[in-house]
Motif scaffolding. Structure first.
Motif, short mmCIF file in Angstrom:
data_model
loop_
_atom_site.label_atom_id
_atom_site.label_comp_id
_atom_site.label_asym_id
_atom_site.label_seq_id
_atom_site.Cartn_x
_atom_site.Cartn_y
_atom_site.Cartn_z
N THR A 117 0.72 -1.11 0.10
CA THR A 117 -0.09 0.04 -0.13
C THR A 117 0.78 1.09 -0.04
OG1 THR A 117 -1.95 -1.06 1.21
CG2 THR A 117 -1.76 1.29 1.33
N ARG A 118 0.52 1.97 -0.82
CA ARG A 118 1.34 3.38 -1.02
C ARG A 118 0.28 4.58 -0.81
NH1 ARG A 118 5.72 3.02 -4.52
NH2 ARG A 118 5.63 5.29 -5.29
N LYS A 119 0.91 5.53 -0.26
CA LYS A 119 -0.07 6.86 0.30
C LYS A 119 0.35 8.01 -0.73
CE LYS A 119 -1.32 9.57 4.11
NZ LYS A 119 -1.25 9.73 5.62
N ASN A 120 -0.59 8.55 -1.25
CA ASN A 120 -0.29 9.83 -2.06
C ASN A 120 -1.24 10.89 -1.47
OD1 ASN A 120 0.90 8.02 -3.69
ND2 ASN A 120 0.12 9.54 -5.68
N ALA A 121 -0.53 12.06 -1.22
CA ALA A 121 -1.26 13.44 -0.48
C ALA A 121 -1.26 14.37 -1.29
CB ALA A 121 -0.40 13.58 0.81
N GLU A 122 -2.11 15.27 -1.29
CA GLU A 122 -2.26 16.33 -2.10
C GLU A 122 -3.04 17.72 -1.54
OE1 GLU A 122 -1.95 17.15 -5.47
OE2 GLU A 122 -1.48 15.07 -5.85
N LYS A 123 -2.38 18.77 -1.74
CA LYS A 123 -2.94 20.07 -1.06
C LYS A 123 -3.27 20.93 -2.03
CE LYS A 123 -1.58 23.94 1.85
NZ LYS A 123 -0.45 24.48 2.87
N MET A 124 -4.61 20.97 -2.24
CA MET A 124 -5.02 21.92 -3.29
C MET A 124 -6.26 23.03 -2.93
SD MET A 124 -7.53 18.79 -4.62
CE MET A 124 -6.35 17.58 -4.05
N ALA A 125 -6.56 24.16 -3.79
CA ALA A 125 -7.28 25.19 -3.38
C ALA A 125 -8.83 24.75 -4.34
CB ALA A 125 -6.86 26.35 -4.22
N SER A 126 -9.70 25.02 -3.32
CA SER A 126 -11.16 24.69 -3.89
C SER A 126 -12.02 25.59 -3.34
CB SER A 126 -11.58 23.17 -3.44
OG SER A 126 -12.77 23.04 -4.06
N SER A 127 -13.36 25.44 -3.67
CA SER A 127 -14.40 26.33 -2.58
C SER A 127 -15.69 25.59 -2.32
CB SER A 127 -14.92 27.39 -3.76
OG SER A 127 -15.48 26.65 -4.98
#
Length: 294
Positions: A71-81
């Protein structure tokens, strides 16, 4: 000097096959660690995959590419509304696993895990997140992350259908909202807490008032019961006395001698001072006078 150089060259060429054999022997085997699958490449073309353990290959012709199937983990930080068009920054993560049986196919199609992450997984993960977050208001997003996570997971699962990986355990790690909104939330929560405290205070007052009413009612009931008991006792006593008088009257009526007996019982042993005869002249008692004269 030339003879020495010639001899050295001969010696080197003599040992070259031995060195080549040693190098070939070293390159003839390889190991695949647990949690990985070894993809065998022959002249750059993926031919086969091997499970963990010791394996052999053709030296200088075949090479091995390791594919992690843990199992691998991907993390994302993104702008939304949010639903009310409030800007928000979301930090999300997803766990994903390559299907062991499909490791060779993944390598052939995408060239490895890094290529698959960059070209397939990450864009779809971002798309699923940005499509889901605007469906929630900011307050709902804070209070009910589980619903937002389920929405992202459902959308990403649809996007990743047909790919040789399994995606699961999506998490919203952090939600960053504007400072003004956070301040308004704190004020609103403070007002709710104050209202709840006042309601609790009123509830206690109502409870105490109800206790006083119940106490007064109990005391009134007690007084009423005592009064009823006293009245009942008086009534019973009166009935008993009336019945006694009635019984005595009946007895006197039926037996005149009882009157004489009653008079006798009530006599104190002294004769009356005056007695009336049958005439109009009273009969005087002269016993006291005689006693005085003597």
């Amino acid at each position: 000097m030339a003879i020495t150089d010639k001899f050295s060259s001969k010696q080197i060429f003599k040992f070259l096959p031995i060195v080549a054999i040693i190098i070939a022997g070293i390159n003839a085997y390889y190991t695949v660690n647990e949690g990985h699958v070894g993809v065998i490449k022959r002249f750059g073309e993926a031919k086969d995959q091997q499970p963990p353990g010791l394996h052999f290959k053709i030296p200088f012709i075949e090479t091995v590419e390791m594919i992690e199937v843990r199992t691998r983990k991907n993390a994302e930080k993104m702008a939304s509304s949010t639903k009310e068009q409030m800007p928000v920054t979301i930090e999300v993560s997803v766990n994903w696993t390559v299907e062991k049986e499909a490791a060779l196919d993944l390598f052939k199609r995408y060239g490895g895990l890094s290529q698959f992450e960059q070209r397939i997984l990450d864009p779809r993960f971002r798309s699923a997140t940005k499509d889901t977050i605007p469906q929630f208001e900011a307050e709902q997003l804070i209070q009910d992350r589980a619903s937002a996570i389920q929405g992202i997971e459902r959308r990403l699962t649809e996007e990743m259908a047909g790919f040789p990986v399994i995606v699961d355990n999506i998490q919203i790690e952090n939600i960053i909202l504007p400072a003004k909104y956070i301040s308004s939330i704190e004020i609103k929560q403070t007002e709710k807490n104050l209202a709840a405290a006042e309601e609790h205070k009123l509830e206690r007052q109502r409870f105490k008032a109800m206790q006083a009413v119940n106490t007064a009612d109990a005391e009134a009931q007690s007084i009423l019961k005592v009064a009823e008991a006293d009245a009942q006792a008086i009534l019973l006593k009166g009935r008993a006395e009336a019945q006694a008088i009635e019984a005595k009257a009946k007895a006197l009526k039926n037996n005149p001698l009882i009157v004489k007996l009653t008079e006798a019982q009530a006599w104190d042993g002294k004769l009356p001072a005056t007695m009336l005869g049958s005439g109009t002249m009273p009969i005087m008692d002269l016993r006291n006078s005689q006693e005085k004269g003597n």
